[in-house]
Design an enzyme around this catalytic site. Structure first.
Site, PDB file in Angstrom:
ATOM      1  N   ILE A   1      -1.551 -16.606  10.200  1.00 12.20           N
ATOM      2  CA  ILE A   1      -0.257 -16.257   9.581  1.00 12.20           C
ATOM      3  C   ILE A   1       0.847 -17.149  10.159  1.00 12.20           C
ATOM      4  CG2 ILE A   1       1.422 -14.401   9.201  1.00 12.20           C
ATOM      5  CD1 ILE A   1      -0.868 -12.404   9.798  1.00 12.20           C
TER       6      ILE A   1
ATOM      7  N   ASP B   1      -3.704 -13.082   2.955  1.00  5.96           N
ATOM      8  CA  ASP B   1      -4.778 -12.300   3.583  1.00  5.96           C
ATOM      9  C   ASP B   1      -4.590 -12.386   5.099  1.00  5.96           C
ATOM     10  OD1 ASP B   1      -7.138 -11.472   4.783  1.00  5.96           O
ATOM     11  OD2 ASP B   1      -8.412 -12.293   3.205  1.00  5.96           O
ATOM     12  N   VAL B   2      -4.401 -11.246   5.760  1.00  2.00           N
ATOM     13  CA  VAL B   2      -4.093 -11.266   7.202  1.00  2.00           C
ATOM     14  C   VAL B   2      -5.244 -11.766   8.060  1.00  2.00           C
ATOM     15  CG1 VAL B   2      -2.356  -9.423   7.104  1.00  2.00           C
ATOM     16  CG2 VAL B   2      -4.763  -8.828   7.518  1.00  2.00           C
TER      17      VAL B   2
ATOM     18  N   TYR C   1     -14.989   0.777   9.280  1.00  4.36           N
ATOM     19  CA  TYR C   1     -13.580   1.170   9.449  1.00  4.36           C
ATOM     20  C   TYR C   1     -13.342   1.653  10.882  1.00  4.36           C
ATOM     21  CZ  TYR C   1      -9.209   3.689   8.329  1.00  4.36           C
ATOM     22  OH  TYR C   1      -7.907   4.149   8.274  1.00  4.36           O
TER      23      TYR C   1
ATOM     24  N   LYS D   1     -12.749  -7.544   8.912  1.00  8.11           N
ATOM     25  CA  LYS D   1     -11.885  -8.715   9.163  1.00  8.11           C
ATOM     26  C   LYS D   1     -10.420  -8.299   9.328  1.00  8.11           C
ATOM     27  CE  LYS D   1     -14.197 -12.681   7.091  1.00  8.11           C
ATOM     28  NZ  LYS D   1     -14.116 -13.650   5.984  1.00  8.11           N
TER      29      LYS D   1
ATOM     30  N   LYS E   1     -11.051  -0.289  13.792  1.00  5.66           N
ATOM     31  CA  LYS E   1      -9.859   0.309  14.397  1.00  5.66           C
ATOM     32  C   LYS E   1     -10.019   0.419  15.915  1.00  5.66           C
ATOM     33  CE  LYS E   1      -7.448   1.135  10.566  1.00  5.66           C
ATOM     34  NZ  LYS E   1      -6.151   0.496  10.301  1.00  5.66           N
TER      35      LYS E   1
ATOM     36  N   GLY F   1       0.824  -1.216   0.000  1.00  6.61           N
ATOM     37  CA  GLY F   1       0.000   0.000   0.000  1.00  6.61           C
ATOM     38  C   GLY F   1       0.853   1.258   0.000  1.00  6.61           C
TER      39      GLY F   1
ATOM     40  N   ASP G   1       0.854  -8.854   1.914  1.00  7.13           N
ATOM     41  CA  ASP G   1      -0.275  -8.102   1.348  1.00  7.13           C
ATOM     42  C   ASP G   1      -1.109  -9.065   0.495  1.00  7.13           C
ATOM     43  OD1 ASP G   1      -0.373  -4.709   0.938  1.00  7.13           O
ATOM     44  OD2 ASP G   1      -1.819  -5.934  -0.174  1.00  7.13           O
TER      45      ASP G   1
HETATM   46  P1  NAD Z   1      -3.536   1.503   1.207  1.00  7.49           P
HETATM   47  O1  NAD Z   1      -4.874   1.042   0.740  1.00  7.49           O
HETATM   48  O2  NAD Z   1      -2.638   2.159   0.234  1.00  7.49           O
HETATM   49  O3  NAD Z   1      -2.729   0.293   1.857  1.00  7.49           O
HETATM   50  C1  NAD Z   1      -3.356  -0.736   2.585  1.00  7.49           C
HETATM   51  C2  NAD Z   1      -2.708  -2.056   2.173  1.00  7.49           C
HETATM   52  O4  NAD Z   1      -3.265  -3.132   2.956  1.00  7.49           O
HETATM   53  C3  NAD Z   1      -2.984  -2.404   0.704  1.00  7.49           C
HETATM   54  O5  NAD Z   1      -1.781  -2.752   0.057  1.00  7.49           O
HETATM   55  C4  NAD Z   1      -3.944  -3.572   0.789  1.00  7.49           C
HETATM   56  O6  NAD Z   1      -3.862  -4.432  -0.332  1.00  7.49           O
HETATM   57  C5  NAD Z   1      -3.523  -4.229   2.099  1.00  7.49           C
HETATM   58  N1  NAD Z   1      -4.571  -5.057   2.699  1.00  7.49           N
HETATM   59  C6  NAD Z   1      -5.830  -4.698   3.021  1.00  7.49           C
HETATM   60  N2  NAD Z   1      -6.487  -5.745   3.572  1.00  7.49           N
HETATM   61  C7  NAD Z   1      -5.612  -6.769   3.598  1.00  7.49           C
HETATM   62  C8  NAD Z   1      -5.681  -8.116   4.065  1.00  7.49           C
HETATM   63  N3  NAD Z   1      -6.822  -8.629   4.587  1.00  7.49           N
HETATM   64  N4  NAD Z   1      -4.585  -8.912   3.974  1.00  7.49           N
HETATM   65  C9  NAD Z   1      -3.426  -8.420   3.441  1.00  7.49           C
HETATM   66  N5  NAD Z   1      -3.298  -7.162   2.975  1.00  7.49           N
HETATM   67  C10 NAD Z   1      -4.390  -6.344   3.057  1.00  7.49           C
HETATM   68  O7  NAD Z   1      -3.796   2.471   2.455  1.00  7.49           O
HETATM   69  P2  NAD Z   1      -2.767   3.342   3.298  1.00  7.49           P
HETATM   70  O8  NAD Z   1      -3.181   4.758   3.183  1.00  7.49           O
HETATM   71  O9  NAD Z   1      -1.379   2.978   2.976  1.00  7.49           O
HETATM   72  O10 NAD Z   1      -3.117   2.870   4.779  1.00  7.49           O
HETATM   73  C11 NAD Z   1      -2.302   1.926   5.455  1.00  7.49           C
HETATM   74  C12 NAD Z   1      -2.783   1.782   6.895  1.00  7.49           C
HETATM   75  O11 NAD Z   1      -2.688   3.048   7.555  1.00  7.49           O
HETATM   76  C13 NAD Z   1      -4.229   1.327   7.008  1.00  7.49           C
HETATM   77  O12 NAD Z   1      -4.331   0.436   8.111  1.00  7.49           O
HETATM   78  C14 NAD Z   1      -4.977   2.609   7.294  1.00  7.49           C
HETATM   79  O13 NAD Z   1      -6.147   2.376   8.045  1.00  7.49           O
HETATM   80  C15 NAD Z   1      -3.952   3.393   8.099  1.00  7.49           C
HETATM   81  N6  NAD Z   1      -4.184   4.859   8.021  1.00  7.49           N
HETATM   82  C16 NAD Z   1      -3.811   5.549   6.888  1.00  7.49           C
HETATM   83  C17 NAD Z   1      -4.039   6.924   6.841  1.00  7.49           C
HETATM   84  C18 NAD Z   1      -3.614   7.753   5.651  1.00  7.49           C
HETATM   85  O14 NAD Z   1      -3.779   8.990   5.682  1.00  7.49           O
HETATM   86  N7  NAD Z   1      -3.040   7.190   4.613  1.00  7.49           N
HETATM   87  C19 NAD Z   1      -4.666   7.577   7.918  1.00  7.49           C
HETATM   88  C20 NAD Z   1      -5.040   6.828   9.026  1.00  7.49           C
HETATM   89  C21 NAD Z   1      -4.773   5.471   9.078  1.00  7.49           C
END
Ligand code: NAD
Ligand code: UDP
Length: 319
Positions: A61, A56-57, A150, A96, A154, A10, A31
């Site tokens: 794992i 898938d987490v 969401y 999940k 969290k 991500g 991922d």
């Molecule tokens: P993103 O969507 O770019 O990255 C999330 C990654 O998690 C993706 O690569 C996705 O494929 C992977 N993923 C999701 N469910 C999965 C699963 N069940 N098994 C394996 N992989 C899985 O989002 P991001 O912005 O990089 O966010 C990353 C984390 O940071 C998230 O937990 C998000 O809630 C948290 N977060 C981000 C922000 C922000 O501003 N970007 C703010 C608050 C919290």
């Protein structure tokens, strides 16, 4: 350290991989690509300290080698119901990742006696009634609202982590991340930064949801990653806000992006559908991060946006 990082493909995960590798650690990325992108990791394919597991987490794992740290970042992260990558369209997957995924990663950390760090969010404060948001604020969240899959995942994760810390001796950390931006954001997940920049680069009007007077506080990704790395090395177990306390209205943010990109197409106010669930004000109080981690953001909004615009131009083949 040998570190497992979920959500590695991500936006944030891929930047965290880069920082951990630069600090000399060995990283195992995990991922399932539900919202992430292989392209975010191609530059690491030949790095001998990096390996990748597609998994898938929310399923058990298993990692055979000994781990020193587990970072759980896997979760859909965009609230936009108009994108197939927004969590309103992945509600069960989101719940999940933030429940079973948290159990599985916590168990892995506990078995390995490893450090654990969880990516929580400013969304645990909901549509906050206190401003700016301090970690001691309990929040104002609708458990059956359009963002509940969401927000509640969290909040559940935070409760689970504190239970593992208090009753099972797990070595846990919780970062509450506020809106972060930078290269490698998905262009089509509907979050405001990629949406506005893409619209501006194509010479289209920027789509303001509601009246645009709602606020956010945008943190550049390098600053966020630095705060997360400091928290990982610390022994702080209660949640810590990491974000940039410089607050802006979405209207001013849009005008800034039009100015920085030279977009003359203006604004489009025709879309109003998210007002019922859109937090109206959001700004982190970062006193704890300042005192516990000696951290504060360094990159200003214009500088960070210029770097991000340039990376998006490259991604779109515009330079
Ligand atoms: P993103 O969507 O770019 O990255 C999330 C990654 O998690 C993706 O690569 C996705 O494929 C992977 N993923 C999701 N469910 C999965 C699963 N069940 N098994 C394996 N992989 C899985 O989002 P991001 O912005 O990089 O966010 C990353 C984390 O940071 C998230 O937990 C998000 O809630 C948290 N977060 C981000 C922000 C922000 O501003 N970007 C703010 C608050 C919290
Ligand atoms: N927003 C907007 N136009 C867009 C996308 C988002 O006006 O095309 C607004 C949205 O209503 C919210 C803010 O920008 O007030 C930030 O939205 P985002 O989806 O990035 O994340 P949020 O902070 O709401 O989780």
């Amino acid at each position: 350290m040998r570190i497992l990082l979920t959500g590695a493909a991500g936006f944030l995960g891929s930047h965290i991989c880069d920082r951990l590798l630069a600090e000399g650690h060995t990283v195992i990325g995990m991922d399932n690509f539900i919202t992430g992108n292989r392209e975010n990791l191609v530059h690491l394919v030949k790095n001998k300290d990096f390996s990748f597991i597609r998994h898938d987490v929310s399923e058990i794992i298993t990692v055979r080698s000994k781990l020193d740290a587990v970072l759980h970042f896997a979760s859909p992260a965009s609230p936009n119901p108009a994108s197939p990558f927004g969590y309103p369209n992945l509600p069960v997957e989101t719940l999940k990742a933030g429940s079973l995924g948290t159990f599985n990663t916590l168990d892995l950390a506990r078995i390995n006696q490893a450090r654990f760090l969880f990516a929580s969010t400013s969304e645990v404060y909901g549509d906050p009634l206190e401003h700016p948001q301090v970690e001691t604020y309990w929040g104002h969240v609708n458990s059956v609202g359009p963002r509940s899959m969401y927000d509640e995942a969290k909040r559940f994760s935070e409760a689970l982590i504190m239970a593992y810390y208090r009753s099972k001796g797990a070595d846990t950390r919780i970062v509450r991340i506020f809106n972060t931006y930078g290269s490698r954001m998905r262009l089509d997940d509907g979050r405001v930064v990629p949406s506005f920049i893409q619209q501006a680069l194509h010479g289209d009007p920027l789509t303001i949801f509601g009246d645009g007077l709602q606020t956010r506080s945008f943190c550049y990704v390098d600053d966020l990653v630095d705060g997360i790395y400091r928290l990982l090395l610390s022994d702080e177990h209660l949640p810590v806000n990491i974000g940039n306390p410089s607050e802006t209205s979405i209207l001013d943010f849009a005008l800034k992006i039009n100015r920085l990109t030279g977009n003359a197409a203006g604004l489009d106010y025709s879309i109003d559908k998210r007002m019922d669930s859109d937090p109206q004000r959001r700004c982190p109080d970062i006193s704890r991060a300042r005192s516990l981690l000696s951290w504060e953001p360094k990159v200003g909004l214009e500088e960070g946006l210029m770097r991000t615009i340039s990376s998006f131009k490259e991604k779109l083949g515009m330079k």
